[in-house]
Design a protein around this motif. Sequence first.
Motif, PDB file in Angstrom:
ATOM      1  N   ALA A  14       0.753   6.801 -13.078  1.00 34.49           N
ATOM      2  CA  ALA A  14      -0.360   6.083 -12.437  1.00 34.49           C
ATOM      3  C   ALA A  14       0.066   4.741 -11.843  1.00 34.49           C
ATOM      4  O   ALA A  14      -0.571   4.234 -10.922  1.00 34.49           O
ATOM      5  CB  ALA A  14      -1.478   5.873 -13.459  1.00 34.49           C
ATOM      6  N   ARG A  15       1.148   4.160 -12.378  1.00 36.64           N
ATOM      7  CA  ARG A  15       1.610   2.879 -11.835  1.00 36.64           C
ATOM      8  C   ARG A  15       1.996   3.012 -10.366  1.00 36.64           C
ATOM      9  O   ARG A  15       1.830   2.099  -9.566  1.00 36.64           O
ATOM     10  CB  ARG A  15       2.823   2.364 -12.632  1.00 36.64           C
ATOM     11  N   GLU A  18      -0.655   2.323  -7.495  1.00 35.16           N
ATOM     12  CA  GLU A  18      -0.856   0.944  -7.020  1.00 35.16           C
ATOM     13  C   GLU A  18       0.194   0.584  -5.972  1.00 35.16           C
ATOM     14  O   GLU A  18      -0.082  -0.121  -5.005  1.00 35.16           O
ATOM     15  CB  GLU A  18      -0.782  -0.041  -8.194  1.00 35.16           C
ATOM     16  N   ARG A  21      -0.778   2.408  -2.813  1.00 35.86           N
ATOM     17  CA  ARG A  21      -1.937   1.744  -2.202  1.00 35.86           C
ATOM     18  C   ARG A  21      -1.490   0.500  -1.430  1.00 35.86           C
ATOM     19  O   ARG A  21      -1.822   0.307  -0.270  1.00 35.86           O
ATOM     20  CB  ARG A  21      -2.923   1.348  -3.318  1.00 35.86           C
ATOM     21  N   LYS A  22      -0.663  -0.305  -2.062  1.00 40.23           N
ATOM     22  CA  LYS A  22      -0.263  -1.575  -1.432  1.00 40.23           C
ATOM     23  C   LYS A  22       0.629  -1.325  -0.210  1.00 40.23           C
ATOM     24  O   LYS A  22       0.466  -1.981   0.823  1.00 40.23           O
ATOM     25  CB  LYS A  22       0.461  -2.439  -2.480  1.00 40.23           C
ATOM     26  N   PRO A 273      -2.129   0.682 -16.861  1.00 41.29           N
ATOM     27  CA  PRO A 273      -1.319   1.197 -15.751  1.00 41.29           C
ATOM     28  C   PRO A 273      -1.628   0.523 -14.421  1.00 41.29           C
ATOM     29  O   PRO A 273      -0.736   0.358 -13.588  1.00 41.29           O
ATOM     30  CB  PRO A 273      -1.657   2.698 -15.719  1.00 41.29           C
ATOM     31  N   LYS A 274      -2.895   0.110 -14.250  1.00 42.05           N
ATOM     32  CA  LYS A 274      -3.260  -0.527 -12.980  1.00 42.05           C
ATOM     33  C   LYS A 274      -2.545  -1.881 -12.836  1.00 42.05           C
ATOM     34  O   LYS A 274      -1.878  -2.137 -11.828  1.00 42.05           O
ATOM     35  CB  LYS A 274      -4.788  -0.706 -12.915  1.00 42.05           C
ATOM     36  N   THR A 275      -2.656  -2.703 -13.882  1.00 40.70           N
ATOM     37  CA  THR A 275      -1.978  -4.009 -13.833  1.00 40.70           C
ATOM     38  C   THR A 275      -0.462  -3.817 -13.745  1.00 40.70           C
ATOM     39  O   THR A 275       0.213  -4.501 -12.961  1.00 40.70           O
ATOM     40  CB  THR A 275      -2.306  -4.835 -15.106  1.00 40.70           C
ATOM     41  N   GLY A 277       1.163  -1.380 -12.510  1.00 37.23           N
ATOM     42  CA  GLY A 277       1.483  -0.924 -11.151  1.00 37.23           C
ATOM     43  C   GLY A 277       1.413  -2.074 -10.154  1.00 37.23           C
ATOM     44  O   GLY A 277       2.258  -2.197  -9.267  1.00 37.23           O
ATOM     45  N   GLN A 278       0.410  -2.935 -10.334  1.00 42.71           N
ATOM     46  CA  GLN A 278       0.262  -4.081  -9.414  1.00 42.71           C
ATOM     47  C   GLN A 278       1.439  -5.050  -9.548  1.00 42.71           C
ATOM     48  O   GLN A 278       1.905  -5.616  -8.558  1.00 42.71           O
ATOM     49  CB  GLN A 278      -1.057  -4.821  -9.690  1.00 42.71           C
TER      50      GLN A 278
END
Length: 300
Positions: A14-15, A18, A21-22, A273-275, A277-278
Amino acid sequence: MLTGLQIAVIGGDARQLEIIRKLTELDAKLSLIGFEQLDHAFTGAAKEKIDEVDFSHIDHIILPVAGTSLEGKVETIFSNEKVYLNQEILDQTPSHCTIYSGISNDYLTEITDKANRKLVKLFERDDVAIYNSIPTVEGTIMMAIQHTDFTIHGSEITVLGLGRTGMSTARTFQALGAKVKVGARQSAHIARITEMGMTPFHMDDIEKAVANTDICINTIPHLVLTASVISKLPVHTLIIDLASKPGGTDFRYAEKRGVKALLAPGLPGIVAPKTAGQILANVLTQLIGEELQTRKEQQS
Ligand code: NAP
């Protein structure tokens, strides 16, 4: 903006979403390999099989945090497809193609060296390691709560190592009201631990230092919690070993003595995972942008 760049994102968890997306927001063109089960579609990103990609146009390859296995296999959470990276693929890429991974192993280092391509190990960077220590500590707190029947507040916590993860761990547990001891081997680290208002000890004295420990958190990627050290721990001690596999604990002996010892790899990807990944996406886009700028300057 990363307009005109072609980037292959190969596998990951999931990372990686992000990162995708970016990169698409910044107008890069992406080939997503090992993502065919991902429902979400990203504009500017095409799901492809590895043998369909024309690597002669790929400016950057982004691998999962773990890189590849020792056989070249890339972990693909969003696919059943078996994806392998090998030197023949890298040989097809332009000479400026950079490969990004979290960590490396002998296989990945060898194929990138032989293909004469630059390999960037993101987790070796201080900024990534320090940002990553934030979700790591949150995951450690979660494990401490799940696996004990006492509060962190008032507990005797021993942290081994005052590196990037150890420092954040020690400070956060202290802020939660624990009595924190930290083991290190450098006199500058001993001084820093003292300055932070914690109890320092030299790793040579670990056997004496751990006697009252309720929770022992290891961040040293070497065998430091030996059978001899574990034999000095109270049996109720919980060991949370954060160090990379195989950890720094004699797990066999811990089990024999009845001390609960948990190896806890990859906490950022599990708890946030979101953080996580960011964190990677921010550093990656900065690095890719800098490389693009350098190439443009060299060409003009
Ligand atoms: P780091 O900044 O390099 O810190 C490692 C610490 O270990 C340093 O203080 C180092 O001390 C000490 N050390 C190394 N070898 C030692 C030895 N033989 N005896 C005594 N001390 C020793 O690394 P980090 O970024 O904090 O990461 C630490 C570990 O956690 C790594 O294995 C990393 O992969 C892992 N990690 C795990 C997670 C997770 O989710 N579980 C998340 C992030 C990181 P010196 O400075 O004296 O060498």
